[in-house]
Design an enzyme around this catalytic site. Structure first.
Site, short mmCIF file in Angstrom:
data_model
loop_
_atom_site.label_atom_id
_atom_site.label_comp_id
_atom_site.label_asym_id
_atom_site.label_seq_id
_atom_site.Cartn_x
_atom_site.Cartn_y
_atom_site.Cartn_z
CG HIS A 84 0.66 1.33 6.93
ND1 HIS A 84 -0.10 1.04 8.04
CD2 HIS A 84 0.07 0.69 5.89
CE1 HIS A 84 -1.10 0.24 7.69
NE2 HIS A 84 -1.01 0.01 6.39
CD GLU B 243 -4.22 1.42 3.81
OE1 GLU B 243 -4.42 0.30 3.34
OE2 GLU B 243 -3.45 1.62 4.78
O1 G3P Z 1 -1.74 -1.77 4.44
C1 G3P Z 1 -2.99 -2.27 4.16
C2 G3P Z 1 -3.94 -2.01 5.23
O2 G3P Z 1 -3.71 -1.07 6.17
C3 G3P Z 1 -5.33 -2.42 5.00
O3 G3P Z 1 -5.52 -3.43 5.89
O4 G3P Z 1 -6.43 -5.52 6.68
O5 G3P Z 1 -7.94 -3.69 5.96
O6 G3P Z 1 -6.62 -4.94 4.25
P1 G3P Z 1 -6.71 -4.44 5.68
#
Ligand code: G3P
Length: 218
Positions: free
Chosen positions: A88, A136
């Protein structure tokens, strides 16, 4: 499929995570959607008796036996944990560990979700054939600005490189996703699901927001 990462938000501390897990169980049955929950490690076994996939937020590449203070796939499996996030953005690990952990989880028939921050990493790790690659962009995490709206081309490119790996890996995307509309956009761009944290965990009404996300996935 969507994965809710609880991170270390206070909103899910102690028994509150059980309340969230029961809401997820109910909604996922009703809408026939797979919703996995990734609580902090010490809360994992509070919810492993429910019928939702429970994931660890991280696993360590150390051996079974005389290792202390680590969390490992083999013992997670024995506690009915379904799988783990790996690498992560807030817990990055070396490439060699990613490789070995995917392989350990595969052997145990556990779910592996390798998180990546860009296309090059998506391409590299899709070759390992994890169940999911979750892309991400770090700068959008927790921002409330959805990856699906801010960087649509990142999702379409990631879908293509994952497809090119020619295996069963599927693409998830995450960062800043806060509404059903954000989810719908991600699915339209070709993602098979999403990875979300603050948009759900910090919401005042878990039931309402999870229903909104679920409806957007069908
Ligand atoms: O693991 C999910 C994450 O890193 C995204 O976070 O708070 O933007 O949904 P968020």
């Amino acid at each position: 499929m969507f994965i809710i990462n609880c991170k270390n938000y206070e909103e899910i501390s102690g028994d509150k995570v059980v309340k969230l897990a029961k809401i997820i169980e109910r909604i996922s049955k009703k809408y026939k959607i797979k919703i996995a929950l990734a609580p902090p490690h010490h809360l994992l076994t509070k919810i492993t008796d429910l019928s939702i996939p429970v994931l660890a937020q991280h696993v360590d590449n150390v051996s079974v036996g005389s290792t202390t203070g680590f969390i490992i796939p083999e013992l997670l499996k024995m506690s009915k944990v379904a799988g783990s996030l790996i690498n992560h953005s807030e817990h990055r690990i070396p490439s060699n560990d990613i490789k070995q952990l995917v392989s350990r989880l595969q052997k145990l028939k556990m779910m592996s979700v390798v998180c990546v921050k860009n296309i090059a990493e998506a391409q590299k790790y899709a070759k390992l054939n994890p169940n999911y690659i979750a892309i991400e962009p770090p700068e959008l995490i927790g921002s409330g600005k959805a990856v699906s709206k801010e960087k649509p081309e990142l999702i379409t490119k990631a879908v293509a490189v994952v497809k090119n790996a020619n295996n069963s890996t599927r693409l998830l995307c995450g960062a800043g996703i806060v509404s059903g509309e954000d989810v719908e956009k991600a699915i339209q761009l070709g993602a098979k699901g999403i990875l979300v944290a603050s948009g759900i965990i910090k919401s005042k009404n878990w039931e309402k927001i999870i229903v909104e996300f679920s409806k957007a996935m069908i």
